[in-house]
Design a protein around this motif. Structure first.
Motif, short mmCIF file in Angstrom:
data_model
loop_
_atom_site.label_atom_id
_atom_site.label_comp_id
_atom_site.label_asym_id
_atom_site.label_seq_id
_atom_site.Cartn_x
_atom_site.Cartn_y
_atom_site.Cartn_z
N THR A 16 0.83 -1.19 0.00
CA THR A 16 0.00 0.00 0.00
C THR A 16 0.87 1.25 0.00
O THR A 16 0.63 2.20 -0.75
CB THR A 16 -0.93 0.00 1.23
OG1 THR A 16 -1.53 -1.28 1.33
CG2 THR A 16 -1.99 1.06 1.11
N LEU A 47 3.87 1.44 -1.08
CA LEU A 47 4.50 1.49 -2.41
C LEU A 47 3.58 2.21 -3.39
O LEU A 47 4.00 3.09 -4.15
CB LEU A 47 4.75 0.06 -2.86
CG LEU A 47 5.90 -0.21 -3.82
CD1 LEU A 47 7.18 0.30 -3.23
CD2 LEU A 47 6.00 -1.70 -4.08
N PHE A 48 2.31 1.83 -3.35
CA PHE A 48 1.35 2.43 -4.28
C PHE A 48 1.16 3.91 -3.97
O PHE A 48 1.09 4.74 -4.88
CB PHE A 48 0.01 1.70 -4.17
CG PHE A 48 -1.04 2.26 -5.08
CD1 PHE A 48 -0.89 2.20 -6.46
CD2 PHE A 48 -2.16 2.88 -4.57
CE1 PHE A 48 -1.84 2.74 -7.30
CE2 PHE A 48 -3.12 3.42 -5.40
CZ PHE A 48 -2.96 3.34 -6.77
N LEU A 98 3.92 5.81 -5.38
CA LEU A 98 3.73 6.00 -6.82
C LEU A 98 2.80 7.17 -7.08
O LEU A 98 3.06 8.01 -7.95
CB LEU A 98 3.17 4.71 -7.43
CG LEU A 98 2.71 4.85 -8.89
CD1 LEU A 98 3.86 5.22 -9.79
CD2 LEU A 98 2.04 3.59 -9.38
N LEU A 99 1.70 7.23 -6.30
CA LEU A 99 0.77 8.34 -6.48
C LEU A 99 1.48 9.67 -6.24
O LEU A 99 1.25 10.65 -6.95
CB LEU A 99 -0.42 8.21 -5.53
CG LEU A 99 -1.44 7.13 -5.87
CD1 LEU A 99 -2.58 7.15 -4.88
CD2 LEU A 99 -1.96 7.31 -7.28
N ILE A 139 4.70 10.35 -6.65
CA ILE A 139 5.58 10.65 -7.78
C ILE A 139 4.75 11.09 -8.99
O ILE A 139 5.08 12.06 -9.68
CB ILE A 139 6.43 9.41 -8.13
CG1 ILE A 139 7.38 9.11 -6.98
CG2 ILE A 139 7.19 9.61 -9.42
CD1 ILE A 139 8.08 7.78 -7.08
N TYR A 140 3.65 10.39 -9.19
CA TYR A 140 2.75 10.72 -10.30
C TYR A 140 2.28 12.16 -10.18
O TYR A 140 2.36 12.94 -11.13
CB TYR A 140 1.55 9.76 -10.27
CG TYR A 140 0.62 9.89 -11.44
CD1 TYR A 140 0.93 9.27 -12.65
CD2 TYR A 140 -0.54 10.61 -11.35
CE1 TYR A 140 0.08 9.39 -13.72
CE2 TYR A 140 -1.41 10.73 -12.41
CZ TYR A 140 -1.09 10.11 -13.60
OH TYR A 140 -1.93 10.23 -14.67
N LEU A 197 5.15 14.73 -10.81
CA LEU A 197 5.58 14.92 -12.19
C LEU A 197 4.44 15.41 -13.07
O LEU A 197 4.62 16.30 -13.89
CB LEU A 197 6.14 13.60 -12.74
CG LEU A 197 7.48 13.21 -12.12
CD1 LEU A 197 7.89 11.83 -12.56
CD2 LEU A 197 8.55 14.21 -12.51
N ARG A 198 3.24 14.84 -12.89
CA ARG A 198 2.14 15.19 -13.79
C ARG A 198 1.55 16.54 -13.46
O ARG A 198 1.21 17.32 -14.33
CB ARG A 198 1.05 14.10 -13.73
CG ARG A 198 1.35 12.93 -14.62
CD ARG A 198 1.29 13.34 -16.09
NE ARG A 198 2.27 12.66 -16.88
CZ ARG A 198 2.06 11.48 -17.48
NH1 ARG A 198 0.92 10.89 -17.37
NH2 ARG A 198 3.02 10.93 -18.20
#
Lengths: 178, 790
Positions: free
Chosen positions: B749, B751-752, B755-756, B758-759, B762-763
């Motif tokens: 969890t 980890l996910f 990712l969110l 980092i997303y 960057l986005r």
């Protein structure tokens, strides 16, 4: 000005799609990675499934699969890599967490604590013994693939880092200095 | 079966939303059948309560934490439950008329049902933790109701104030209840009430009392937390009538009354309650007298009455308990009626400002009669229920055990309050119904509202007269068990209108005489130079919120100033302070280090390559060189794992090493090939020192934990049970997916979530580039007028 004078490094005609940019344009790398990809993916699944009795498991399998995909990104560029394996990695990561979490529920239905393991009595040929921990491990596997690959894609598709189609922008400092 | 009472109200909330579609006032009266049904169901189960018993029900919820969903119906709960559902029935029906033209009626009624369920849960809870859950629910639903007209800044401010004050108090209460549970050894109310002597002697007693009282005082708007209640008058009037007079604000009083048999009887409890309650009662009564807004006037009299209830709990004794129970009921009746009447006047005349009202007696005769009834009870005029209640309050003050001084002060405070109530009541009545027809009344056609709208205030107002005249017997049957619950011992209660000529009656009559005399000068009193603005407290609270936010912003700017180097430095320093210092003070002795004589030369070689790799990384001139040097470190660690038979770790380490090298290459590809030195020499020296200290600390920690045998090692358990219970020969993996599978679930969890992050990083930054030009164009025209004004 500075940028235009430089000859494009290693920009040989490649088999990647137009406007895609391989990070390292090399025939050897492309050929090898094309051959390696299915093998690495198979190996990752093997690692995942044997993990319960021998070194391996969801984390290791997931990392292996992710490196296989990242190898494609390096060799062919993100667009081609996406075309070869059309997967939404963000969703894959989310699904992995979800898939891992739901296999704790059957125990609760039976009145036992969350994530208490259940096993099928007989091993399944080719897979081995199947139980909720193995299914949970598959959730781990999918999450690791999704997260790792998505981070790589995000970095590669970041226009500041990799403006298309040029591969290496000239450093910011030299522009300021000129 | 008590829990269905709560459940029905909570489950009714979604159905309330249908009011959006159907005939509004009729659907509201239809919905009012739900609280009415709960009223009936409560009565039907109350059999044992009349005889002084109670109904108890326990459902295990989280038994490991002592958290039971237990419900208890005793005298006090019954009194509250009947008030909540009885007044609730009337108010839900009334709301249909009041908000007939409001598109949000369904939403409003849904909130009301939720609130009712929460409030019922609070008073029926038989476990203090269960009660706390419902306590917080009432704060949240109250927030929604006050902020119902969320497009008004005042409504939002009022809602926020009430939430911050009551939820803040709720935090104190939670800790207080936990301490109480610790001291009593149980969170069940019945156990706590039985453990009174143990509790009062316990070391945690003072802390628990202070924290619980903080929670109660904030909820029941006692000085100095009183300011949120007038602000809460931004709620639609039905909500004010229900939450902020009859029910929610009495939650604090309920809890104090509930716990007083266990916690009372000490100076800390009794004197604090008597003094704070008395001060609140008098202060708010005087402030109420000087208001011009109908609802503000009622809000302050409510604060005053809450103070009176708190004071009576503190005064204690037989009369104190009786007085609390009687006053709760009397106040709920006349005050809900008055609030609903204020709503009627506001609804018909479009204002509730006393200066713009007047002369309504010719246009709203029915409303006038009902108002007069409610006000007579409010003023404590003989034969009204309010009079009976006030007599008991005076008796409590006269008979208290707290000493002559406090007794005298309490009697004086009650007399002053009674006078102020009379002036307030007279001002309210005369400015609204008597005198000249005002401008507001000229402008529109004003009549009595539809009969349906008068049912709401009419029933409790008429009951205020009928109860003392005809039903004192049955009501005594209700008040008796409630008083007994507050008193802690069985109590025989016979309410009566006439106790003979005694001190209480004389004080009461004196107050009425003075009040009648002063009432003529009500307007002059109201127009005297006002209290300084700070006495309202809400400005100070606003300032407090501002300062807190500014402080938080400043702190964030210092700690998170945006440079990664700074973050790392602060994190490392924090580790040194919070981990390193305790470790050096207590943990150094735990290190038992000795070289293994069987160490092989290749093991030493692999280990030695690690620091060499580190040094090479630090000294690398180019980024590529640094990456390669770092991966030497990783590879050697992986090799060590192989040598010490940890193939799983080794595999993972190698794969991570490969991937992080790729990631580093991706990120570094835009940076200059060579490292440049921008930092001053002292900065680099400082960083080197901090880094070395952290490294030494971590080494020490690892050594201490690895060589420490204070705890039984876990490894044998896993080795023995892996194959048998985990059905796997690979112990590492069995631990990961089975024995400690929950940890792994947490890890993936995290980890996910990473990712969110980092997303987003960057986005969203990419998105910003697209938006930026628009922002500039909209900002420019706005900037111009400011310049021209200057």
């Amino acid at each position: 000005m500075h940028r235009n004078e430089l000859p494009p490094p290693n920009r040989l005609p490649s088999r990647s799609t137009p406007r895609d940019s391989a990070l390292y344009d090399s025939l050897i790398l492309r050929t090898v990675s094309r051959l390696m990809m299915p093998l690495l993916l198979l190996l990752s699944i093997y690692m995942l499934l044997r993990g319960h009795n021998l070194p391996g498991g969801g984390f290791i399998g997931g990392l292996l699969a992710a490196s296989a995909i990242i190898l494609q990104i390096v060799a062919f560029g993100p667009k081609t890599a996406r075309r070869i394996l059309p997967v939404n990695y963000l969703l894959l990561a989310a699904f992995g967490v979800f898939f891992g979490a739901i296999w704790g529920l059957p125990a609760m239905v039976a009145g036992l604590p969350y994530m208490q393991a259940f096993w099928l009595p007989e091993p399944i040929p080719g897979v081995g013994k199947l139980g909720t921990p193995v299914l949970f491990d598959i959730g781990v596997y999918l999450t690791v693939i999704g997260v790792t690959t998505k981070i790589a894609l995000l970095l590669v598709e970041e226009p500041i880092l990799f403006p298309l189609p040029a591969m290496k922008p000239s450093p910011v400092e030299t522009e300021d200095g000129a | 079966m008590l829990y269905p009472l709560v459940l029905i109200a909570l489950a009714a909330a979604p159905f309330a939303l249908v009011a959006r579609f159907a005939g509004r006032d009729r659907i509201a009266w239809g919905l009012a059948l739900i609280p009415l049904a709960i009223f009936g169901l409560t009565l039907a189960q109350a059999g044992p309560v009349w005889e002084g018993g109670q109904v108890v029900e326990r459902i295990a919820w989280v038994p490991a934490l002592g958290l039971n969903l237990s419900f208890t119906l005793d005298g006090l709960s019954l009194l509250f439950a009947l008030i909540i559902t009885g007044i609730g029935t009337l108010i839900v029906g009334y709301a249909g008329h009041y908000l007939a033209n409001d598109s949000g009626l369904g939403r409003f009624l849904a909130y009301m049902m939720l609130f009712m369920g929460a409030m019922l849960g609070l008073v029926l809870a038989g476990n203090v933790l269960t009660m706390f859950v419902f306590w917080e629910l009432t704060s949240v639903t109250s927030y929604l109701l006050i902020g119902y007209k969320h497009d008004y800044a005042d409504a939002r401010r009022g809602a926020l104030h009430s939430l911050l004050v009551t939820a803040g108090g709720g935090l104190a209460l939670l800790v207080g209840l936990l301490l109480l549970g610790q001291a009593a050894g149980s969170y069940e109310l019945s156990d706590i009430l039985a453990a009174g002597d143990v509790l009062r002697a316990h070391a945690l007693y003072p802390a628990a009392v202070i924290l619980i009282l903080l929670g109660c005082f904030t909820k029941s708007a006692q000085i100095p937390f009183h300011f949120w209640l007038p602000g809460a008058m931004q709620a639609p009037t039905p909500a004010s009538a229900f939450l902020h007079s009859a029910t929610m604000v009495k939650a604090g009083v309920y809890l104090m009354a509930r716990l007083s048999p266990a916690l009372g009887g000490t100076a800390l409890w009794d004197v604090t309650l008597a003094v704070v309650g008395g001060a609140t009662m008098t202060f708010a009564a005087i402030v109420a007298m000087r208001q011009f807004d109908l609802k503000a006037m009622l809000a302050y009299t409510t604060i005053s009455m809450l103070g009176a209830l708190t004071m009576q709990i503190g005064l204690g004794g037989k009369y104190g308990a009786e007085g609390v129970a009687t006053n709760i009921l009397a106040h709920a009746l006349y005050k809900s009626a008055l609030f609903m009447l204020a709503g009627v006047i506001d609804h018909e005349c479009g204002t509730r400002d006393l200066r713009r009202l007047g002369g309504l007696r010719a246009y709203m005769p029915q409303t006038m009669v009902v108002t007069a009834l409610a006000l007579l009870s409010f003023g404590g005029i003989p034969v009204m229920f309010g009079f009976v209640a006030k007599e008991l309050m005076l008796e409590a003050a006269l008979e208290t055990d707290l000493g002559a001084t406090l007794s005298l002060l309490a009697v004086a405070a009650i007399a002053v309050t009674a006078v102020a109530y009379l002036v307030t009541g007279w001002r309210l009545f005369s400015n609204t119904f008597l005198g000249q027809r005002s401008m507001a009344a000229m402008q529109q056609h004003i009549t009595d509202p539809t009969p349906g709208m008068l049912i709401g205030p009419g029933v409790p107002a008429v009951l205020s007269l009928l109860i003392p005249l005809a039903f004192l017997g049955p009501i005594s049957g209700l008040i008796g068990p409630a008083s007994a619950a507050i008193y802690g011992k069985p109590l025989e209660v016979k309410l009566a209108l006439w106790h003979g000529v005694n001190t209480a009656l004389l004080v009461s009559l004196g107050a009425i005489a003075v009040g009648a005399g002063l009432a003529r000068f009500g307007e002059q009193l109201a127009n005297l130079r006002g209290w300084p603005a700070w006495s309202r407290g809400d400005m100070i609270f606003d300032r407090l919120i501002e300062r807190t936010l500014a402080g938080a912003t400043a702190l964030t700017r210092t700690i998170q100033e945006g440079r990664l180097r700074r973050y790392i430095l602060l994190t490392a320093l924090a580790m040194l302070v919070f981990v390193g210092v305790p470790f050096v003070s207590f943990g150094l002795g735990e290190i038992r280090f000795s070289l293994d004589p069987q160490l092989q030369f290749y093991e030493i070689l692999a280990a030695a390559l690690i620091p060499i790799g580190v040094i090479a990384t630090i000294n690398a001139r180019t980024r590529l060189g640094a990456i390669i040097a770092v991966s030497v470190v990783g590879a050697m660690v992986a090799l060590l794992f192989v040598l010490f038979s940890a193939p799983d770790l080794s595999l993972t380490q190698l794969l991570i090493e490969v991937l992080s090298t790729v990631f580093l290459l991706l990120v570094f590809s835009v940076l200059p090939v060579r490292f440049e030195n921008f930092s001053a020499a002292w900065v680099r020296r400082r960083d080197a020192i901090v880094a070395s200290l952290v490294g030494i600390m971590m080494t020490g920690l690892v050594l201490a934990t690895a060589t420490n045998d204070a705890f039984a090692p876990l490894a044998p358990f896993f080795l023995e049970n892996s194959l048998e219970k985990g059905k796997g020969a690979n112990v590492v993996n069995v631990i990961l997916v089975d024995f400690r599978g929950f940890d792994t679930l947490g890890e993936i969890t995290v980890l996910f979530i990473a990712l969110l992050g980092i997303y987003g990083l960057l986005r969203l930054r990419q998105g910003k580039d697209d938006v930026a030009p628009e922002r500039v164009t909209t900002a420019e025209p706005a900037a111009e007028p400011v310049d021209t004004q200057r």
